[in-house]
Design an enzyme around this catalytic site. Structure first.
Site, short mmCIF file in Angstrom:
data_model
loop_
_atom_site.label_atom_id
_atom_site.label_comp_id
_atom_site.label_asym_id
_atom_site.label_seq_id
_atom_site.Cartn_x
_atom_site.Cartn_y
_atom_site.Cartn_z
NE ARG A 248 98.98 30.97 57.36
CZ ARG A 248 98.52 32.01 58.45
NH1 ARG A 248 99.09 32.22 59.48
NH2 ARG A 248 97.25 32.18 57.96
CG ASN B 240 95.53 25.84 63.23
OD1 ASN B 240 94.84 25.29 63.91
ND2 ASN B 240 95.47 27.18 63.01
CB CYS C 41 89.88 26.23 67.93
SG CYS C 41 89.89 27.21 66.37
CG HIS D 135 89.73 25.60 61.90
ND1 HIS D 135 90.72 25.88 61.32
CD2 HIS D 135 89.53 26.30 63.01
CE1 HIS D 135 91.31 26.73 61.96
NE2 HIS D 135 90.73 26.96 63.08
CE1 TYR E 294 90.05 28.35 58.65
CE2 TYR E 294 88.72 29.14 60.81
CZ TYR E 294 90.02 29.15 59.87
OH TYR E 294 91.22 29.91 60.25
#
Ligand code: G6P
Length: 441
Positions: A98, A152, A174, A204, A258
Protein backbone atom coordinates in the site's frame (compact mmCIF):
# COMPACT_ATOMS: atom_id res chain seq x y z
CA UNK A 1 -38.90 -15.60 11.41
CA UNK A 2 -35.36 -15.92 12.75
CA UNK A 3 -33.59 -19.20 12.03
CA UNK A 4 -31.82 -20.69 14.99
CA UNK A 5 -29.14 -22.80 13.31
CA UNK A 6 -25.75 -22.15 14.90
CA UNK A 7 -23.42 -20.60 12.45
CA UNK A 8 -19.89 -20.76 11.17
CA UNK A 9 -18.15 -17.60 9.99
CA UNK A 10 -14.82 -17.61 8.16
CA UNK A 11 -12.83 -14.38 8.07
CA UNK A 12 -10.00 -14.24 5.56
CA UNK A 13 -7.32 -11.80 6.61
CA UNK A 14 -8.36 -12.63 10.17
CA UNK A 15 -5.09 -11.31 11.61
CA UNK A 16 -6.06 -7.77 10.59
CA UNK A 17 -6.02 -5.08 13.25
CA UNK A 18 -9.70 -4.49 12.37
CA UNK A 19 -10.80 -7.93 13.64
CA UNK A 20 -11.66 -6.73 17.18
CA UNK A 21 -14.23 -4.42 15.54
CA UNK A 22 -15.83 -7.35 13.82
CA UNK A 23 -15.83 -9.38 17.02
CA UNK A 24 -17.46 -6.49 18.85
CA UNK A 25 -20.14 -6.39 16.15
CA UNK A 26 -20.81 -10.12 16.60
CA UNK A 27 -21.01 -9.71 20.37
CA UNK A 28 -23.48 -6.82 20.10
CA UNK A 29 -25.78 -8.74 17.78
CA UNK A 30 -25.36 -12.24 19.21
CA UNK A 31 -29.07 -12.49 20.10
CA UNK A 32 -29.98 -12.25 16.44
CA UNK A 33 -26.88 -13.99 15.10
CA UNK A 34 -26.03 -17.10 17.09
CA UNK A 35 -22.48 -17.70 15.92
CA UNK A 36 -20.99 -20.98 16.99
CA UNK A 37 -17.60 -20.80 15.30
CA UNK A 38 -15.46 -17.93 14.09
CA UNK A 39 -12.55 -19.06 11.91
CA UNK A 40 -9.80 -16.48 11.48
CA UNK A 41 -7.59 -17.32 8.50
CA UNK A 42 -4.32 -15.70 7.57
CA UNK A 43 -1.04 -16.42 5.81
CA UNK A 44 2.00 -17.80 7.65
CA UNK A 45 3.78 -14.45 7.39
CA UNK A 46 1.00 -13.03 9.55
CA UNK A 47 1.29 -15.71 12.24
CA UNK A 48 2.12 -13.39 15.11
CA UNK A 49 -0.67 -10.95 14.25
CA UNK A 50 -3.16 -13.78 13.84
CA UNK A 51 -2.31 -15.20 17.24
CA UNK A 52 -2.41 -11.84 18.98
CA UNK A 53 -5.73 -10.83 17.44
CA UNK A 54 -7.16 -14.35 17.83
CA UNK A 55 -6.35 -14.42 21.53
CA UNK A 56 -7.96 -11.01 22.00
CA UNK A 57 -11.07 -12.26 20.16
CA UNK A 58 -11.23 -15.24 22.52
CA UNK A 59 -10.95 -12.94 25.55
CA UNK A 60 -13.65 -10.64 24.14
CA UNK A 61 -16.15 -13.50 23.67
CA UNK A 62 -15.28 -14.84 27.12
CA UNK A 63 -15.85 -11.46 28.74
CA UNK A 64 -19.19 -11.23 26.94
CA UNK A 65 -19.96 -14.68 28.30
CA UNK A 66 -20.74 -16.08 24.84
CA UNK A 67 -19.99 -19.66 23.78
CA UNK A 68 -18.28 -18.73 20.50
CA UNK A 69 -15.32 -20.89 19.48
CA UNK A 70 -12.49 -18.97 17.83
CA UNK A 71 -10.31 -21.05 15.49
CA UNK A 72 -7.03 -19.75 14.10
CA UNK A 73 -5.66 -21.28 10.93
CA UNK A 74 -3.48 -20.87 7.84
CA UNK A 75 -5.62 -23.47 6.09
CA UNK A 76 -8.19 -21.50 4.12
CA UNK A 77 -9.97 -24.59 2.84
CA UNK A 78 -10.53 -25.89 6.35
CA UNK A 79 -11.98 -22.53 7.37
CA UNK A 80 -14.27 -22.34 4.35
CA UNK A 81 -15.65 -25.85 4.73
CA UNK A 82 -19.39 -25.53 5.49
CA UNK A 83 -19.13 -21.86 6.43
CA UNK A 84 -22.38 -19.86 6.44
CA UNK A 85 -20.73 -16.50 5.82
CA UNK A 86 -17.26 -15.66 4.59
CA UNK A 87 -15.84 -12.21 5.20
CA UNK A 88 -12.75 -10.99 3.39
CA UNK A 89 -10.45 -8.28 4.75
CA UNK A 90 -7.04 -9.35 3.44
CA UNK A 91 -4.33 -7.17 1.96
CA UNK A 92 -2.13 -8.76 -0.71
CA UNK A 93 1.45 -7.54 -0.13
CA UNK A 94 0.50 -6.11 3.27
CA UNK A 95 0.93 -2.43 4.13
CA UNK A 96 4.31 -2.26 2.36
CA UNK A 97 2.50 -2.70 -0.95
CA UNK A 98 0.00 0.00 0.00
CA UNK A 99 2.87 2.37 0.79
CA UNK A 100 4.19 1.84 -2.76
CA UNK A 101 0.69 2.41 -4.18
CA UNK A 102 0.62 5.74 -2.40
CA UNK A 103 4.23 6.89 -2.92
CA UNK A 104 5.02 6.03 -6.52
CA UNK A 105 2.23 8.08 -8.16
CA UNK A 106 3.20 11.15 -6.11
CA UNK A 107 6.57 11.20 -7.91
CA UNK A 108 4.59 11.81 -11.09
CA UNK A 109 2.39 14.42 -9.44
CA UNK A 110 -0.57 12.02 -9.45
CA UNK A 111 -2.86 11.26 -6.51
CA UNK A 112 -2.66 7.65 -5.45
CA UNK A 113 -4.61 5.98 -2.71
CA UNK A 114 -5.78 2.45 -2.07
CA UNK A 115 -9.02 2.82 -4.00
CA UNK A 116 -8.47 5.79 -6.29
CA UNK A 117 -6.08 6.48 -9.17
CA UNK A 118 -3.03 4.27 -9.73
CA UNK A 119 -3.14 2.93 -6.16
CA UNK A 120 -6.68 1.68 -6.70
CA UNK A 121 -5.69 0.09 -9.99
CA UNK A 122 -2.74 -1.79 -8.53
CA UNK A 123 -4.53 -2.86 -5.37
CA UNK A 124 -7.19 -4.25 -7.68
CA UNK A 125 -4.64 -6.04 -9.87
CA UNK A 126 -3.12 -7.73 -6.80
CA UNK A 127 -6.41 -8.56 -5.11
CA UNK A 128 -8.75 -9.74 -7.86
CA UNK A 129 -6.98 -13.02 -8.75
CA UNK A 130 -6.99 -13.95 -5.04
CA UNK A 131 -10.68 -13.15 -4.53
CA UNK A 132 -11.52 -15.24 -7.59
CA UNK A 133 -9.57 -18.16 -6.10
CA UNK A 134 -11.52 -17.77 -2.84
CA UNK A 135 -14.80 -17.70 -4.72
CA UNK A 136 -13.97 -20.88 -6.57
CA UNK A 137 -13.05 -22.59 -3.28
CA UNK A 138 -16.34 -21.37 -1.81
CA UNK A 139 -18.23 -22.92 -4.72
CA UNK A 140 -16.65 -26.23 -3.80
CA UNK A 141 -16.61 -26.05 0.00
CA UNK A 142 -19.51 -23.83 1.08
CA UNK A 143 -21.65 -23.14 -1.99
CA UNK A 144 -24.53 -21.72 0.05
CA UNK A 145 -22.43 -19.23 1.97
CA UNK A 146 -22.49 -15.48 1.38
CA UNK A 147 -19.28 -13.64 0.71
CA UNK A 148 -19.12 -10.24 2.40
CA UNK A 149 -16.10 -8.43 1.06
CA UNK A 150 -14.38 -5.43 2.70
CA UNK A 151 -11.09 -5.80 0.88
CA UNK A 152 -10.39 -2.70 -1.15
CA UNK A 153 -10.97 -1.58 -3.79
CA UNK A 154 -14.35 -2.99 -2.74
CA UNK A 155 -16.23 -1.78 -5.83
CA UNK A 156 -13.72 -3.21 -8.28
CA UNK A 157 -13.47 -6.47 -6.34
CA UNK A 158 -17.27 -6.92 -6.33
CA UNK A 159 -17.31 -6.06 -10.04
CA UNK A 160 -14.69 -8.75 -10.72
CA UNK A 161 -16.63 -11.45 -8.86
CA UNK A 162 -19.87 -10.52 -10.64
CA UNK A 163 -18.39 -10.36 -14.11
CA UNK A 164 -15.60 -12.93 -13.98
CA UNK A 165 -17.14 -15.77 -12.02
CA UNK A 166 -20.56 -17.36 -11.88
CA UNK A 167 -20.74 -16.87 -8.11
CA UNK A 168 -23.58 -14.53 -7.19
CA UNK A 169 -23.71 -14.59 -3.41
CA UNK A 170 -21.31 -11.69 -3.02
CA UNK A 171 -21.85 -8.33 -1.34
CA UNK A 172 -19.24 -5.58 -1.16
CA UNK A 173 -19.26 -3.43 1.91
CA UNK A 174 -17.84 -0.10 2.96
CA UNK A 175 -17.99 2.09 6.04
CA UNK A 176 -18.32 5.37 4.12
CA UNK A 177 -22.14 5.35 3.91
CA UNK A 178 -22.52 4.54 7.60
CA UNK A 179 -19.97 7.29 8.34
CA UNK A 180 -22.04 9.75 6.29
CA UNK A 181 -25.19 8.78 8.18
CA UNK A 182 -23.41 9.26 11.49
CA UNK A 183 -22.08 12.63 10.35
CA UNK A 184 -25.60 13.79 9.48
CA UNK A 185 -26.94 12.49 12.81
CA UNK A 186 -24.29 14.52 14.61
CA UNK A 187 -24.94 17.59 12.51
CA UNK A 188 -28.67 17.50 13.20
CA UNK A 189 -28.15 16.27 16.74
CA UNK A 190 -30.40 13.23 16.38
CA UNK A 191 -29.86 9.51 17.03
CA UNK A 192 -28.11 7.65 14.20
CA UNK A 193 -30.99 5.16 13.99
CA UNK A 194 -33.38 7.97 12.98
CA UNK A 195 -31.32 8.96 9.92
CA UNK A 196 -31.61 7.32 6.53
CA UNK A 197 -29.97 8.38 3.31
CA UNK A 198 -30.90 7.30 -0.23
CA UNK A 199 -27.48 6.32 -1.53
CA UNK A 200 -26.49 5.82 -5.13
CA UNK A 201 -23.22 5.64 -7.01
CA UNK A 202 -20.13 3.51 -6.76
CA UNK A 203 -17.88 2.52 -3.91
CA UNK A 204 -16.01 5.59 -2.68
CA UNK A 205 -18.00 7.56 -5.25
CA UNK A 206 -21.34 7.52 -3.54
CA UNK A 207 -23.87 10.33 -3.32
CA UNK A 208 -26.64 10.87 -0.82
CA UNK A 209 -29.57 11.73 -3.08
CA UNK A 210 -32.00 12.33 -0.26
CA UNK A 211 -31.68 12.44 3.50
CA UNK A 212 -34.43 11.59 5.99
CA UNK A 213 -35.00 11.83 9.71
CA UNK A 214 -37.87 9.63 10.87
CA UNK A 215 -38.98 9.32 7.26
CA UNK A 216 -39.18 13.09 6.58
CA UNK A 217 -36.79 14.52 4.01
CA UNK A 218 -34.30 16.92 5.59
CA UNK A 219 -32.11 17.35 2.52
CA UNK A 220 -32.90 21.04 2.08
CA UNK A 221 -32.07 21.72 5.71
CA UNK A 222 -28.80 19.80 5.43
CA UNK A 223 -27.80 21.62 2.25
CA UNK A 224 -28.64 24.91 3.90
CA UNK A 225 -26.51 24.05 6.90
CA UNK A 226 -23.70 23.00 4.59
CA UNK A 227 -23.83 26.30 2.75
CA UNK A 228 -24.31 28.55 5.76
CA UNK A 229 -21.08 30.53 6.19
CA UNK A 230 -21.80 30.94 9.90
CA UNK A 231 -22.15 27.24 10.48
CA UNK A 232 -18.80 25.72 11.26
CA UNK A 233 -20.51 22.76 12.87
CA UNK A 234 -20.79 20.81 9.65
CA UNK A 235 -17.17 21.25 8.79
CA UNK A 236 -16.15 20.04 12.19
CA UNK A 237 -18.43 17.04 12.04
CA UNK A 238 -17.83 15.77 8.54
CA UNK A 239 -14.20 16.18 7.72
CA UNK A 240 -13.33 17.08 4.17
CA UNK A 241 -16.81 18.28 3.29
CA UNK A 242 -16.06 21.98 3.06
CA UNK A 243 -17.63 22.50 -0.33
CA UNK A 244 -18.23 25.75 -2.17
CA UNK A 245 -21.84 26.73 -1.36
CA UNK A 246 -22.70 27.40 -5.01
CA UNK A 247 -21.42 23.95 -5.97
CA UNK A 248 -23.23 22.02 -3.28
CA UNK A 249 -26.48 23.97 -3.68
CA UNK A 250 -26.70 23.20 -7.37
CA UNK A 251 -25.43 19.62 -7.07
CA UNK A 252 -28.26 19.20 -4.58
CA UNK A 253 -26.84 15.94 -3.25
CA UNK A 254 -24.43 14.89 -0.53
CA UNK A 255 -20.99 13.90 -1.86
CA UNK A 256 -18.78 11.45 0.06
CA UNK A 257 -15.34 12.29 1.48
CA UNK A 258 -13.60 10.53 -1.44
CA UNK A 259 -15.09 13.06 -3.83
CA UNK A 260 -12.31 15.37 -2.69
CA UNK A 261 -10.06 13.41 -5.05
CA UNK A 262 -12.12 14.63 -8.00
CA UNK A 263 -13.80 17.89 -6.98
CA UNK A 264 -10.74 19.21 -5.09
CA UNK A 265 -7.91 17.52 -6.92
CA UNK A 266 -5.10 20.10 -6.65
CA UNK A 267 -5.87 20.81 -3.00
CA UNK A 268 -5.99 17.11 -2.14
CA UNK A 269 -2.79 16.42 -4.06
CA UNK A 270 -1.01 19.25 -2.25
CA UNK A 271 -2.24 18.03 1.14
CA UNK A 272 -1.28 14.43 0.33
CA UNK A 273 2.20 15.46 -0.82
CA UNK A 274 2.78 17.58 2.26
CA UNK A 275 1.70 14.87 4.65
CA UNK A 276 3.71 12.22 2.77
CA UNK A 277 6.72 14.46 3.29
CA UNK A 278 6.01 15.25 6.94
CA UNK A 279 4.55 12.15 8.55
CA UNK A 280 4.67 9.65 5.69
CA UNK A 281 1.90 8.37 3.44
CA UNK A 282 -1.26 7.02 5.05
CA UNK A 283 0.14 3.46 4.81
CA UNK A 284 3.26 4.54 6.66
CA UNK A 285 1.19 6.25 9.34
CA UNK A 286 -1.01 3.16 9.60
CA UNK A 287 2.08 0.94 9.99
CA UNK A 288 2.96 2.93 13.11
CA UNK A 289 -0.63 2.93 14.35
CA UNK A 290 -0.77 -0.83 13.86
CA UNK A 291 2.36 -1.38 15.90
CA UNK A 292 0.76 0.47 18.79
CA UNK A 293 -2.53 -1.36 18.34
CA UNK A 294 -0.86 -4.77 18.38
CA UNK A 295 1.05 -3.81 21.52
CA UNK A 296 -2.32 -3.05 23.13
CA UNK A 297 -3.86 -6.27 21.79
CA UNK A 298 -1.09 -8.30 23.43
CA UNK A 299 -2.17 -7.16 26.89
CA UNK A 300 -3.74 -10.21 28.52
CA UNK A 301 -6.02 -7.93 30.52
CA UNK A 302 -7.54 -6.36 27.45
CA UNK A 303 -10.89 -7.95 26.65
CA UNK A 304 -12.75 -5.28 24.67
CA UNK A 305 -12.11 -3.45 21.40
CA UNK A 306 -9.75 -0.68 22.42
CA UNK A 307 -11.02 2.83 21.60
CA UNK A 308 -7.75 3.56 19.76
CA UNK A 309 -9.01 1.40 16.85
CA UNK A 310 -11.35 4.26 15.96
CA UNK A 311 -8.31 6.13 14.63
CA UNK A 312 -8.35 3.86 11.61
CA UNK A 313 -10.32 4.96 8.57
CA UNK A 314 -12.43 1.82 8.64
CA UNK A 315 -13.99 2.57 12.03
CA UNK A 316 -17.59 1.29 12.35
CA UNK A 317 -17.22 -1.09 9.48
CA UNK A 318 -18.12 -3.93 11.81
CA UNK A 319 -21.43 -2.26 12.47
CA UNK A 320 -22.11 -2.22 8.76
CA UNK A 321 -20.84 -5.77 8.31
CA UNK A 322 -22.68 -7.40 11.15
CA UNK A 323 -25.84 -5.42 10.40
CA UNK A 324 -25.72 -6.84 6.87
CA UNK A 325 -25.02 -10.45 7.91
CA UNK A 326 -27.78 -10.26 10.54
CA UNK A 327 -30.30 -9.03 7.97
CA UNK A 328 -29.44 -11.77 5.46
CA UNK A 329 -29.53 -14.42 8.16
CA UNK A 330 -32.84 -13.22 9.60
CA UNK A 331 -34.43 -12.27 6.26
CA UNK A 332 -35.11 -8.78 7.63
CA UNK A 333 -36.01 -6.86 4.50
CA UNK A 334 -34.46 -3.64 5.82
CA UNK A 335 -32.60 -1.10 3.73
CA UNK A 336 -28.80 -0.87 3.69
CA UNK A 337 -26.26 0.61 1.28
CA UNK A 338 -24.13 -2.15 -0.30
CA UNK A 339 -22.15 -2.99 -3.41
CA UNK A 340 -24.20 -5.31 -5.55
CA UNK A 341 -25.16 -6.04 -9.13
CA UNK A 342 -26.81 -2.99 -10.69
CA UNK A 343 -29.59 -4.87 -12.46
CA UNK A 344 -31.07 -1.63 -13.73
CA UNK A 345 -31.03 0.28 -10.43
CA UNK A 346 -28.97 3.05 -12.06
CA UNK A 347 -29.92 3.44 -15.71
CA UNK A 348 -26.60 4.77 -16.98
CA UNK A 349 -24.49 1.94 -15.53
CA UNK A 350 -24.34 -1.50 -17.20
CA UNK A 351 -26.74 -4.01 -15.66
CA UNK A 352 -24.02 -6.54 -14.85
CA UNK A 353 -21.74 -4.05 -13.09
CA UNK A 354 -21.36 -3.46 -9.36
CA UNK A 355 -22.91 -0.30 -7.93
CA UNK A 356 -23.18 0.96 -4.36
CA UNK A 357 -26.84 1.65 -3.69
CA UNK A 358 -29.43 1.45 -0.95
CA UNK A 359 -30.80 -2.08 -1.18
CA UNK A 360 -33.43 -4.20 0.51
CA UNK A 361 -31.65 -6.97 2.39
CA UNK A 362 -33.34 -10.36 2.57
CA UNK A 363 -32.17 -13.96 2.89
CA UNK A 364 -31.69 -13.87 -0.88
CA UNK A 365 -29.22 -11.01 -0.55
CA UNK A 366 -29.53 -7.37 -1.56
CA UNK A 367 -32.24 -6.18 -3.94
CA UNK A 368 -31.07 -2.78 -5.15
CA UNK A 369 -33.68 -0.06 -5.02
CA UNK A 370 -34.22 1.52 -8.42
CA UNK A 371 -32.81 5.02 -8.44
CA UNK A 372 -33.73 5.96 -11.97
CA UNK A 373 -30.46 7.65 -12.65
CA UNK A 374 -27.63 9.59 -11.09
CA UNK A 375 -28.22 13.37 -11.43
CA UNK A 376 -26.77 14.61 -14.69
CA UNK A 377 -24.09 16.71 -12.92
CA UNK A 378 -22.60 13.59 -11.32
CA UNK A 379 -23.39 11.03 -14.01
CA UNK A 380 -20.35 11.53 -16.24
CA UNK A 381 -17.85 11.09 -13.42
CA UNK A 382 -19.63 7.99 -12.12
CA UNK A 383 -19.64 6.46 -15.59
CA UNK A 384 -15.98 7.29 -16.12
CA UNK A 385 -15.00 5.63 -12.84
CA UNK A 386 -17.15 2.61 -13.69
CA UNK A 387 -15.35 2.27 -17.03
CA UNK A 388 -12.05 2.45 -15.15
CA UNK A 389 -13.18 -0.27 -12.72
CA UNK A 390 -14.47 -2.52 -15.48
CA UNK A 391 -11.34 -2.30 -17.58
CA UNK A 392 -9.09 -2.58 -14.53
CA UNK A 393 -10.82 -5.77 -13.43
CA UNK A 394 -10.44 -7.21 -16.93
CA UNK A 395 -6.74 -6.30 -16.81
CA UNK A 396 -6.44 -8.16 -13.49
CA UNK A 397 -8.18 -11.29 -14.74
CA UNK A 398 -6.32 -11.43 -18.06
CA UNK A 399 -2.97 -10.12 -16.79
CA UNK A 400 -3.29 -7.58 -19.60
CA UNK A 401 -0.67 -4.85 -19.71
CA UNK A 402 -2.54 -2.99 -22.44
CA UNK A 403 -5.75 -2.90 -20.42
CA UNK A 404 -3.86 -1.72 -17.33
CA UNK A 405 -2.53 1.23 -19.34
CA UNK A 406 -5.97 1.86 -20.82
CA UNK A 407 -7.64 1.78 -17.39
CA UNK A 408 -5.19 4.29 -15.97
CA UNK A 409 -5.37 6.57 -18.99
CA UNK A 410 -9.13 6.91 -18.69
CA UNK A 411 -8.92 7.51 -14.93
CA UNK A 412 -9.71 11.18 -14.28
CA UNK A 413 -6.73 11.52 -11.92
CA UNK A 414 -4.24 10.75 -14.72
CA UNK A 415 -3.86 13.30 -17.45
CA UNK A 416 -2.15 11.45 -20.31
CA UNK A 417 -1.51 8.06 -21.87
CA UNK A 418 2.26 8.62 -21.67
CA UNK A 419 2.03 9.32 -17.96
CA UNK A 420 -0.26 6.32 -17.43
CA UNK A 421 2.24 4.02 -19.17
CA UNK A 422 5.16 5.35 -17.10
CA UNK A 423 3.28 4.82 -13.85
CA UNK A 424 2.07 1.35 -14.87
CA UNK A 425 5.62 0.34 -15.79
CA UNK A 426 7.10 1.47 -12.50
CA UNK A 427 4.29 0.03 -10.39
CA UNK A 428 4.30 -3.32 -12.21
CA UNK A 429 7.97 -3.67 -11.41
CA UNK A 430 7.46 -2.59 -7.78
CA UNK A 431 4.63 -5.10 -7.23
CA UNK A 432 6.11 -7.89 -9.36
CA UNK A 433 5.97 -10.51 -6.59
CA UNK A 434 2.21 -10.07 -6.20
CA UNK A 435 1.23 -9.95 -9.86
CA UNK A 436 1.81 -13.49 -11.14
CA UNK A 437 -0.68 -13.03 -13.98
CA UNK A 438 1.48 -10.28 -15.46
CA UNK A 439 4.82 -12.01 -15.05
CA UNK A 440 4.39 -15.81 -15.16
CA UNK A 441 3.24 -16.31 -18.68
C1 G6P B 1 -12.07 4.28 4.88
C2 G6P B 1 -12.54 3.49 3.75
C3 G6P B 1 -12.03 2.12 3.75
C4 G6P B 1 -10.56 2.11 4.01
C5 G6P B 1 -10.22 2.86 5.25
C6 G6P B 1 -8.74 3.01 5.36
O1 G6P B 1 -12.92 4.73 5.73
O2 G6P B 1 -13.90 3.48 3.58
O3 G6P B 1 -12.30 1.56 2.52
O4 G6P B 1 -10.10 0.79 4.11
O5 G6P B 1 -10.76 4.13 5.25
O6 G6P B 1 -8.39 3.29 6.66
P1 G6P B 1 -6.88 3.35 7.11
O7 G6P B 1 -6.91 3.63 8.56
O8 G6P B 1 -6.27 2.01 6.75
O9 G6P B 1 -6.26 4.44 6.30
Amino acid sequence: MAKKKPMKIATIGGGSSYTPELVEGFINRYDELPIKELWLVDIEEGKEKLETVGNLAKRMFKKANLPVEVHLTFDRRKALKDADFVTTQFRVGLLDARAKDERIPLKYGVLGQETNGPGGLFKGLRTIPVILEIVSEMQELCPDAWLVNFTNPAGMVTEAVLRHSDFRKVVGLCNVPIGMEMGIAKLLDVEHSRVRIDFAGLNHMIYGLDIYVDGESVKDEVIELMTDPDNTNFVKNIEGQEWEPAFIRSLNALPCPYHNYYYKRPETLKKTMESAEKEGTRAEVVQRLEKDLFELYKDENLNIRPPQLQERGGAYYSDAAVRLITSIYNDKGDIQPVNTMNNGAIASIPNDSAVEVSSIITKDGPKPITVGDIPIAARGLVQQIKSFERIASEAAVEGSYDKAVLALTINPLVSSDVLAKQIVDEMLEAHKDYLPKFFNR
